[in-house]
Scaffold this motif. Sequence first.
Motif, mmCIF file in Angstrom:
data_model
loop_
_atom_site.group_PDB
_atom_site.id
_atom_site.type_symbol
_atom_site.label_atom_id
_atom_site.label_comp_id
_atom_site.label_asym_id
_atom_site.label_seq_id
_atom_site.Cartn_x
_atom_site.Cartn_y
_atom_site.Cartn_z
ATOM 1 N N VAL A 1 2.650 30.749 -27.792
ATOM 2 C CA VAL A 1 2.220 31.667 -27.243
ATOM 3 C C VAL A 1 1.795 33.101 -25.781
ATOM 4 O O VAL A 1 1.806 34.310 -26.176
ATOM 5 N N CYS A 2 3.341 32.291 -25.364
ATOM 6 C CA CYS A 2 3.651 33.330 -24.259
ATOM 7 C C CYS A 2 4.463 34.530 -24.880
ATOM 8 O O CYS A 2 4.268 35.614 -24.290
ATOM 9 N N MET A 3 5.654 33.804 -25.279
ATOM 10 C CA MET A 3 6.609 34.759 -25.395
ATOM 11 C C MET A 3 6.952 35.687 -26.544
ATOM 12 O O MET A 3 5.957 35.393 -27.770
ATOM 13 N N GLY A 4 8.059 36.490 -26.924
ATOM 14 C CA GLY A 4 8.169 37.344 -28.164
ATOM 15 C C GLY A 4 6.986 38.644 -27.836
ATOM 16 O O GLY A 4 6.113 38.484 -27.245
ATOM 17 N N PRO A 5 7.234 38.985 -29.195
ATOM 18 C CA PRO A 5 6.555 40.619 -29.152
ATOM 19 C C PRO A 5 5.298 40.318 -29.472
ATOM 20 O O PRO A 5 4.255 41.658 -29.293
ATOM 21 N N ASP A 6 4.782 39.369 -29.616
ATOM 22 C CA ASP A 6 3.607 39.198 -30.150
ATOM 23 C C ASP A 6 2.401 38.193 -29.128
ATOM 24 O O ASP A 6 1.048 37.667 -29.035
ATOM 25 N N GLY A 7 3.405 37.611 -27.998
ATOM 26 C CA GLY A 7 2.977 36.861 -26.780
ATOM 27 C C GLY A 7 3.068 37.246 -26.243
ATOM 28 O O GLY A 7 2.023 38.893 -25.262
ATOM 29 N N ALA A 8 1.403 36.249 -24.746
ATOM 30 C CA ALA A 8 0.396 36.967 -23.925
ATOM 31 C C ALA A 8 1.839 38.321 -23.095
ATOM 32 O O ALA A 8 0.960 38.880 -22.505
ATOM 33 N N PHE A 9 2.323 37.436 -22.553
ATOM 34 C CA PHE A 9 3.443 38.464 -21.584
ATOM 35 C C PHE A 9 3.257 40.085 -21.781
ATOM 36 O O PHE A 9 3.555 40.680 -20.983
ATOM 37 N N ALA A 10 3.609 40.223 -23.289
ATOM 38 C CA ALA A 10 3.643 41.272 -24.004
ATOM 39 C C ALA A 10 2.646 42.129 -23.963
ATOM 40 O O ALA A 10 2.728 43.226 -24.007
ATOM 41 N N GLY A 11 1.774 41.008 -23.849
ATOM 42 C CA GLY A 11 0.452 42.292 -23.120
ATOM 43 C C GLY A 11 -0.030 42.597 -22.354
ATOM 44 O O GLY A 11 -1.382 43.023 -21.405
ATOM 45 N N MET A 12 0.212 41.751 -20.984
ATOM 46 C CA MET A 12 -0.390 41.432 -19.617
ATOM 47 C C MET A 12 0.597 43.260 -19.190
ATOM 48 O O MET A 12 1.373 42.922 -19.272
ATOM 49 N N ALA A 13 -0.578 43.521 -18.078
ATOM 50 C CA ALA A 13 -0.696 44.188 -17.121
ATOM 51 C C ALA A 13 0.425 43.469 -15.542
ATOM 52 O O ALA A 13 0.355 42.168 -15.942
ATOM 53 N N GLU A 14 0.954 44.361 -15.016
ATOM 54 C CA GLU A 14 1.577 44.271 -13.929
ATOM 55 C C GLU A 14 0.985 43.553 -12.458
ATOM 56 O O GLU A 14 -0.056 44.578 -13.233
ATOM 57 N N GLY A 15 0.421 42.588 -12.397
ATOM 58 C CA GLY A 15 -0.322 42.026 -11.419
ATOM 59 C C GLY A 15 -1.616 41.410 -11.652
ATOM 60 O O GLY A 15 -2.438 40.488 -11.276
ATOM 61 N N ALA A 16 -0.940 41.463 -13.888
ATOM 62 C CA ALA A 16 -2.184 40.792 -14.169
ATOM 63 C C ALA A 16 -1.626 38.629 -13.627
ATOM 64 O O ALA A 16 -0.692 38.822 -12.952
ATOM 65 N N VAL A 17 -2.494 38.189 -13.873
ATOM 66 C CA VAL A 17 -2.197 36.452 -13.977
ATOM 67 C C VAL A 17 -2.917 35.773 -14.984
ATOM 68 O O VAL A 17 -3.534 35.430 -15.444
ATOM 69 N N PHE A 18 -1.628 34.778 -15.759
ATOM 70 C CA PHE A 18 -2.032 33.664 -16.191
ATOM 71 C C PHE A 18 -2.265 32.512 -16.015
ATOM 72 O O PHE A 18 -1.385 31.788 -14.590
ATOM 73 N N VAL A 19 -3.012 31.731 -16.462
ATOM 74 C CA VAL A 19 -3.069 30.957 -15.983
ATOM 75 C C VAL A 19 -3.050 29.533 -17.209
ATOM 76 O O VAL A 19 -4.056 30.232 -18.092
ATOM 77 N N ASP A 20 -2.118 28.993 -17.258
ATOM 78 C CA ASP A 20 -2.140 27.693 -17.845
ATOM 79 C C ASP A 20 -2.507 26.221 -18.002
ATOM 80 O O ASP A 20 -2.393 25.666 -16.811
ATOM 81 N N HIS A 21 -3.462 26.294 -19.139
ATOM 82 C CA HIS A 21 -4.485 24.650 -18.940
ATOM 83 C C HIS A 21 -3.764 23.877 -19.780
ATOM 84 O O HIS A 21 -4.477 22.461 -19.752
ATOM 85 N N THR A 22 -2.586 23.739 -20.239
ATOM 86 C CA THR A 22 -2.008 23.296 -21.638
ATOM 87 C C THR A 22 -1.245 22.068 -20.307
ATOM 88 O O THR A 22 -0.918 22.021 -19.400
ATOM 89 N N THR A 23 -1.559 20.605 -20.630
ATOM 90 C CA THR A 23 -0.531 20.079 -20.572
ATOM 91 C C THR A 23 0.787 19.649 -20.817
ATOM 92 O O THR A 23 0.886 19.356 -21.714
ATOM 93 N N VAL A 24 1.878 20.157 -20.087
ATOM 94 C CA VAL A 24 2.723 20.646 -20.443
ATOM 95 C C VAL A 24 3.743 20.104 -19.245
ATOM 96 O O VAL A 24 4.246 19.463 -18.451
ATOM 97 N N SER A 25 5.712 19.536 -19.067
ATOM 98 C CA SER A 25 6.311 20.050 -18.329
ATOM 99 C C SER A 25 6.448 20.862 -17.319
ATOM 100 O O SER A 25 6.025 22.021 -17.725
ATOM 101 N N ALA A 26 6.731 19.704 -15.549
ATOM 102 C CA ALA A 26 7.102 20.909 -15.044
ATOM 103 C C ALA A 26 8.122 22.453 -15.362
ATOM 104 O O ALA A 26 7.665 23.598 -15.269
ATOM 105 N N GLN A 27 9.376 21.688 -16.629
ATOM 106 C CA GLN A 27 10.354 21.940 -16.623
ATOM 107 C C GLN A 27 10.144 23.350 -17.036
ATOM 108 O O GLN A 27 10.306 24.457 -16.933
ATOM 109 N N VAL A 28 8.973 23.408 -18.754
ATOM 110 C CA VAL A 28 8.283 24.679 -18.995
ATOM 111 C C VAL A 28 7.639 25.940 -17.786
ATOM 112 O O VAL A 28 7.533 26.642 -18.313
#
Length: 279
Positions: A64-91
């Motif tokens: 969802v985050c990475m790649g040309p169609d991922g969220a990061f590619a569409g976000m502008a500098e200064g925006a904040v990504f908030v992840d509500h998924t339960t994942v590893s601290a590593q990722v």
Amino acid sequence: MGYPMAGHLETAGYSVTVYNRTAAKADGWAAKHSGNMAQTPREAAQGCDFVMACVGNDDDLRSVCMGPDGAFAGMAEGAVFVDHTTVSAQVTRELAAIAAQSGIGYVDAPVSGGQAGAENGQLAVMCGGAEDDYARAEPVMQSYGKVVKRLGEVGAGQLTKMCNQIAIAGLVQGLSEALHMAEQAGLDGEAVVDVISGGAAGSWQMVNRHKTMLADEFEHGFAVDWMRKDLAICLKTADDVGASLPVTALVDQFYKDVQKMGGGRWDTSSLIKRLRVEK
């Protein structure tokens, strides 16, 4: 979880655009609410101050985050990504570092409270991230959070969620054994809970799950398959940090038994089912 959470954001007056890998779910949300639907995470993120994600696991989050169609590619500098998924601290730390390269803030914010908590806007939101990023995102998360708290830097939210899942695993097993004991002893399970829930044994699990457990109904919350995913993260992280989790490891195997019974999609209170089978 994300469906009602996005609904609370819209109700609170935010302009919301949703994306789901199953397009019909996003279509359904957009038809019910006044928000918009996007075809890709990038499209959903464009022009947004905050991007909230709630998916399944580490790989889902990366996709969802990475790649040309991922969220990061569409976000502008200064925006904040908030992840509500339960994942590893590593990722979490991996993706936060990538986001930082583009000037994007990152808050890991796993939630607890189940489907009912999401629908009622009563979730516990445990957060990690830079103080400034958290301070900006906190009012937005209050739209669906009963308790929203920063526990430390990036990854602290996920570590706190691990503690949450560890505590739940032991509680549900203890409650299962107590109700099973009452049944085997010929007691009225409802009457037993009426008494003990008012004392030191009381818990959210007891109050909210004992009726369905006694009725042998397990379609009321977080699935066993997802709990095993979470407990695997807990046990791996425990090895990394030198923590001992003997009860958690045992209950994880009990959930494996439930999966073998065909209960992977049953809710986590189905631990009592294996006790009934064993008798």
